[in-house]
Scaffold this active site. Structure first.
Site, PDB file in Angstrom:
ATOM      1  N   GLY A  30      -2.962  -1.776   2.710  1.00 58.39           N
ATOM      2  CA  GLY A  30      -2.231  -0.679   2.082  1.00 58.39           C
ATOM      3  C   GLY A  30      -2.724   0.675   2.552  1.00 58.39           C
ATOM      4  O   GLY A  30      -3.602   0.785   3.422  1.00 58.39           O
TER       5      GLY A  30
ATOM      6  N   ASP B 184       0.075  10.874  -9.176  1.00 59.12           N
ATOM      7  CA  ASP B 184       0.896   9.952  -8.388  1.00 59.12           C
ATOM      8  C   ASP B 184       0.868   8.549  -9.007  1.00 59.12           C
ATOM      9  O   ASP B 184       0.660   7.555  -8.312  1.00 59.12           O
ATOM     10  CB  ASP B 184       0.426   9.902  -6.937  1.00 59.12           C
TER      11      ASP B 184
END
Length: 352
Positions: free
Chosen positions: A30, A145
């Site tokens: 990721g 976020d």
């Protein structure tokens, strides 16, 4: 960086290279707030997640991640150690076997593994983690976020809030800060943050509300910028189905009828309260935790209808008003059966 990581394991760069097979692309699992994340295995066999900072990463992003060194909670990702080698800045975290939440919400094959009881536990686990970040940690942290990609699941599907590269600490639980660098993901950013760069703990609450609706529905929240959208289509649809007592239409089809209607109703109502356009209308995360743990939500706690869209709004012949208390502006949107809608903004106290 070394001072911030005091008390954590300092890894040798050669250990990191061995663990990631020299940062092999096949080991990438990721991307974080400031760099790529690799799966690695330490000599003792322990699997870890290794985050390698990009060369262009701002030091403030690295330092934001390092605030994790001070955080210890079951629903917050745990920092294990670090490494500095020349320009290399590397952080080592516990490894989450089940990856990120979005992999389950977006994958129709994995989606059925997220039955309702698991989704409900993920919602309550995230609530506890955010309450800790807002109230019980050494500072008031705004993630900026929060989204399914940044919620990781361990072997028992327990959620962990991750990727604090964009996080900022506030001076108090009621403080508001402003930034010219708005980060985050469309659909999860609160209106006051997306439009004016203003963030507070209530900004985090908005993102949490949207995230809960995504977990319930399995849908994305799309922002229609050209139509003056401030909250997203998922929030508007959720409000309509809640108001009309049709919440079964919002539920992810993968759940079928295998869910507790009362829990869905409670979670959806709390999520809508969190995703109110005016931050003053949003509850605190402590209130959210209390409401989720209660069998009944008092009737006065009803979410307001989201503001109408410009051109072709579903609510015809209505006038909707949103008062932004923090900015001291009033947006008045007038819609009618005519093809043109009018939006008027009155600035009570112009920003400098």
């Amino acid at each position: 960086m070394e001072e911030a990581c005091a008390g954590f394991t300092r890894f040798d760069f050669c250990q990191i290279l061995d663990a990631t097979e020299n940062f092999s692309e096949k080991m990438i699992i990721g991307w974080g707030g400031f760099g790529r994340v690799y799966k690695g295995q330490l000599p003792g066999g322990l699997n870890v997640a290794i985050k390698r900072a990009d060369e262009h990463a701002a030091m403030v992003e690295v330092n934001s991640e390092l605030q994790l060194a001070k955080l210890q909670h079951a629903n917050v990702i745990r920092l294990l150690g670090w490494c500095i080698h020349g320009k290399e800045r590397i952080l080592v975290y516990e490894f989450m076997q089940n990856g990120s939440l979005d992999r389950y919400l977006c994958d129709r094959r994995k989606g059925p593994l997220l039955h309702w009881s698991r989704r409900f536990k993920i919602i309550t686990g995230l609530t506890e983690g955010i309450v800790y970040l807002h109230k019980h940690s050494m500072f008031w942290l705004v993630h900026r976020d929060l989204k399914p990609h940044n919620v990781l699941l361990d072997c028992n599907m327990i959620p962990k809030i991750a990727d604090f590269g964009s996080a900022r600490a506030l001076s108090s639980d009621v403080a508001e800060e402003r930034t010219s660098r708005v980060v985050g993901t469309s659909g999860y950013k609160a209106p006051e943050y997306a439009s004016r760069g203003v963030y507070s703990l209530k900004t985090y609450v908005f993102s949490f509300g949207v995230l809960v609706l995504v977990i319930i529905s399995g849908r994305k929240n799309t922002i229609l910028d050209k139509r003056g959208d401030t909250v997203g289509d998922l929030v508007r649809d959720a409000w309509r189905t809640w108001k009309d007592q049709r919440l079964h239409e919002l539920v992810d089809p993968l759940l079928g009828e295998r869910y507790e209607a009362a829990e869905i109703t409670r979670c959806a109502q709390v999520a809508l309260l969190c995703s109110q356009e005016d931050p003053a209308d949003r509850p605190t995360m402590t209130d959210v935790a209390a409401m989720l743990n209660s069998e009944n939500i008092s009737s006065p706690m009803e979410p307001k209808q989201p503001a109408a869209l410009i051109h072709g709004c579903a609510d015809i012949d209505t006038t909707s008003t949103y008062v932004g208390r923090s900015s001291r502006t009033i947006d008045i949107m007038i819609t009618s059966s005519a093809p043109v809608s009018t939006t008027v903004r009155i600035i009570l106290d112009p920003e400098v």
